[in-house]
Design a protein around this motif. Sequence first.
Motif, PDB file in Angstrom:
ATOM      1  N   ARG A 149      -1.956  26.386  18.723  1.00 54.20           N
ATOM      2  CA  ARG A 149      -3.031  27.273  18.286  1.00 54.20           C
ATOM      3  C   ARG A 149      -2.464  28.332  17.360  1.00 54.20           C
ATOM      4  O   ARG A 149      -1.302  28.732  17.485  1.00 54.20           O
ATOM      5  CB  ARG A 149      -3.670  27.972  19.478  1.00 54.20           C
ATOM      6  N   LYS A 150      -3.279  28.816  16.453  1.00 53.08           N
ATOM      7  CA  LYS A 150      -2.832  29.844  15.512  1.00 53.08           C
ATOM      8  C   LYS A 150      -2.410  31.122  16.225  1.00 53.08           C
ATOM      9  O   LYS A 150      -1.637  31.901  15.693  1.00 53.08           O
ATOM     10  CB  LYS A 150      -3.929  30.131  14.484  1.00 53.08           C
ATOM     11  N   SER A 151      -2.861  31.327  17.437  1.00 52.73           N
ATOM     12  CA  SER A 151      -2.519  32.529  18.196  1.00 52.73           C
ATOM     13  C   SER A 151      -1.181  32.414  18.931  1.00 52.73           C
ATOM     14  O   SER A 151      -0.695  33.399  19.490  1.00 52.73           O
ATOM     15  CB  SER A 151      -3.619  32.822  19.223  1.00 52.73           C
ATOM     16  N   THR A 152      -0.544  31.251  18.907  1.00 54.82           N
ATOM     17  CA  THR A 152       0.691  31.030  19.657  1.00 54.82           C
ATOM     18  C   THR A 152       1.857  31.788  19.032  1.00 54.82           C
ATOM     19  O   THR A 152       2.160  31.622  17.855  1.00 54.82           O
ATOM     20  CB  THR A 152       1.031  29.522  19.715  1.00 54.82           C
ATOM     21  N   LEU A 153       2.512  32.597  19.838  1.00 50.62           N
ATOM     22  CA  LEU A 153       3.699  33.319  19.386  1.00 50.62           C
ATOM     23  C   LEU A 153       4.909  32.399  19.495  1.00 50.62           C
ATOM     24  O   LEU A 153       5.048  31.652  20.474  1.00 50.62           O
ATOM     25  CB  LEU A 153       3.917  34.575  20.229  1.00 50.62           C
ATOM     26  N   HIS A 154       5.793  32.450  18.521  1.00 51.31           N
ATOM     27  CA  HIS A 154       6.925  31.532  18.422  1.00 51.31           C
ATOM     28  C   HIS A 154       7.691  31.385  19.730  1.00 51.31           C
ATOM     29  O   HIS A 154       7.865  30.282  20.236  1.00 51.31           O
ATOM     30  CB  HIS A 154       7.858  31.994  17.296  1.00 51.31           C
ATOM     31  N   THR A 155       8.170  32.470  20.282  1.00 52.11           N
ATOM     32  CA  THR A 155       8.904  32.411  21.539  1.00 52.11           C
ATOM     33  C   THR A 155       8.088  33.023  22.681  1.00 52.11           C
ATOM     34  O   THR A 155       8.643  33.556  23.641  1.00 52.11           O
ATOM     35  CB  THR A 155      10.283  33.095  21.411  1.00 52.11           C
ATOM     36  N   GLY A 156       6.779  32.922  22.565  1.00 51.05           N
ATOM     37  CA  GLY A 156       5.883  33.324  23.641  1.00 51.05           C
ATOM     38  C   GLY A 156       6.088  34.740  24.115  1.00 51.05           C
ATOM     39  O   GLY A 156       5.991  35.691  23.339  1.00 51.05           O
ATOM     40  N   ASP A 157       6.417  34.873  25.398  1.00 49.62           N
ATOM     41  CA  ASP A 157       6.551  36.172  26.040  1.00 49.62           C
ATOM     42  C   ASP A 157       7.936  36.790  25.863  1.00 49.62           C
ATOM     43  O   ASP A 157       8.238  37.815  26.448  1.00 49.62           O
ATOM     44  CB  ASP A 157       6.230  36.035  27.539  1.00 49.62           C
ATOM     45  N   THR A 198      13.414  34.655  17.329  1.00 45.13           N
ATOM     46  CA  THR A 198      11.961  34.765  17.202  1.00 45.13           C
ATOM     47  C   THR A 198      11.567  34.906  15.739  1.00 45.13           C
ATOM     48  O   THR A 198      12.152  35.713  15.012  1.00 45.13           O
ATOM     49  CB  THR A 198      11.434  35.978  18.002  1.00 45.13           C
ATOM     50  N   ARG A 199      10.582  34.131  15.312  1.00 41.89           N
ATOM     51  CA  ARG A 199      10.084  34.183  13.934  1.00 41.89           C
ATOM     52  C   ARG A 199       8.630  34.610  13.933  1.00 41.89           C
ATOM     53  O   ARG A 199       7.824  34.103  14.719  1.00 41.89           O
ATOM     54  CB  ARG A 199      10.223  32.814  13.247  1.00 41.89           C
ATOM     55  N   SER A 200       8.295  35.528  13.041  1.00 39.43           N
ATOM     56  CA  SER A 200       6.921  36.016  12.901  1.00 39.43           C
ATOM     57  C   SER A 200       6.065  34.923  12.261  1.00 39.43           C
ATOM     58  O   SER A 200       6.590  33.975  11.642  1.00 39.43           O
ATOM     59  CB  SER A 200       6.881  37.254  12.033  1.00 39.43           C
ATOM     60  N   LEU A 201       4.765  35.080  12.340  1.00 38.98           N
ATOM     61  CA  LEU A 201       3.875  34.124  11.687  1.00 38.98           C
ATOM     62  C   LEU A 201       4.085  34.160  10.163  1.00 38.98           C
ATOM     63  O   LEU A 201       4.084  33.114   9.519  1.00 38.98           O
ATOM     64  CB  LEU A 201       2.416  34.418  12.030  1.00 38.98           C
ATOM     65  N   ALA A 202       4.316  35.338   9.604  1.00 39.25           N
ATOM     66  CA  ALA A 202       4.570  35.440   8.160  1.00 39.25           C
ATOM     67  C   ALA A 202       5.796  34.614   7.777  1.00 39.25           C
ATOM     68  O   ALA A 202       5.788  33.912   6.757  1.00 39.25           O
ATOM     69  CB  ALA A 202       4.756  36.896   7.756  1.00 39.25           C
ATOM     70  N   GLU A 203       6.849  34.670   8.595  1.00 39.91           N
ATOM     71  CA  GLU A 203       8.045  33.862   8.324  1.00 39.91           C
ATOM     72  C   GLU A 203       7.737  32.372   8.427  1.00 39.91           C
ATOM     73  O   GLU A 203       8.202  31.569   7.633  1.00 39.91           O
ATOM     74  CB  GLU A 203       9.167  34.241   9.295  1.00 39.91           C
ATOM     75  N   GLN A 204       6.942  31.997   9.416  1.00 43.04           N
ATOM     76  CA  GLN A 204       6.603  30.595   9.611  1.00 43.04           C
ATOM     77  C   GLN A 204       5.706  30.059   8.488  1.00 43.04           C
ATOM     78  O   GLN A 204       5.759  28.879   8.153  1.00 43.04           O
ATOM     79  CB  GLN A 204       5.911  30.390  10.968  1.00 43.04           C
ATOM     80  N   LEU A 205       4.917  30.945   7.900  1.00 46.79           N
ATOM     81  CA  LEU A 205       4.055  30.557   6.791  1.00 46.79           C
ATOM     82  C   LEU A 205       4.807  30.584   5.455  1.00 46.79           C
ATOM     83  O   LEU A 205       4.285  30.149   4.434  1.00 46.79           O
ATOM     84  CB  LEU A 205       2.845  31.498   6.696  1.00 46.79           C
ATOM     85  N   GLY A 206       6.036  31.105   5.477  1.00 47.00           N
ATOM     86  CA  GLY A 206       6.838  31.188   4.259  1.00 47.00           C
ATOM     87  C   GLY A 206       6.491  32.398   3.407  1.00 47.00           C
ATOM     88  O   GLY A 206       6.852  32.479   2.255  1.00 47.00           O
ATOM     89  N   ASP A 207       5.796  33.387   4.019  1.00 40.94           N
ATOM     90  CA  ASP A 207       5.383  34.587   3.302  1.00 40.94           C
ATOM     91  C   ASP A 207       6.398  35.716   3.397  1.00 40.94           C
ATOM     92  O   ASP A 207       6.269  36.721   2.720  1.00 40.94           O
ATOM     93  CB  ASP A 207       4.041  35.110   3.850  1.00 40.94           C
TER      94      ASP A 207
END
Length: 124
Positions: free
Chosen positions: A100-108, A114-123
């Motif tokens: 899901r788009k709400s899933t955090l890379h390393t969860g809790d 740990t990678r942010s969503l911006a990093e995962q999107l290549g932004d």
Amino acid sequence: MAKATSPQAIAASLTEYWSPRVVGELEENYIKVAKVHGSLCWHSHDDEDELFLVLKGHLRIELENAEAIELDQGEMFVVPKGVRHNPVASDECHILLIERKSTLHTGDVVMDKTRSLAEQLGDA
């Protein structure tokens, strides 16, 4: 219309382990690829399931209070929400994830991998 994508080629081109890249979207989910080696960390996602599909190599998913899951190329496993798990690859492994788009890379857990969503999107 969008062009075709090769998750295997993108995973192979990654230069950093445990740093997923978003390669597609499916409704409220991201499709990600990663190159992994070693151990990530014990973590959980309280509200989201996580699908692992091995594109190349072998992945062991350690599960809290259950036997580890061993995945070879072409095999997949869904970690149910709330289950603590730790992905481990003794050799380099390429994986595809659907989350899901709400899933955090390393969860809790927040750590150096740990990678942010911006990093995962290549932004980033």
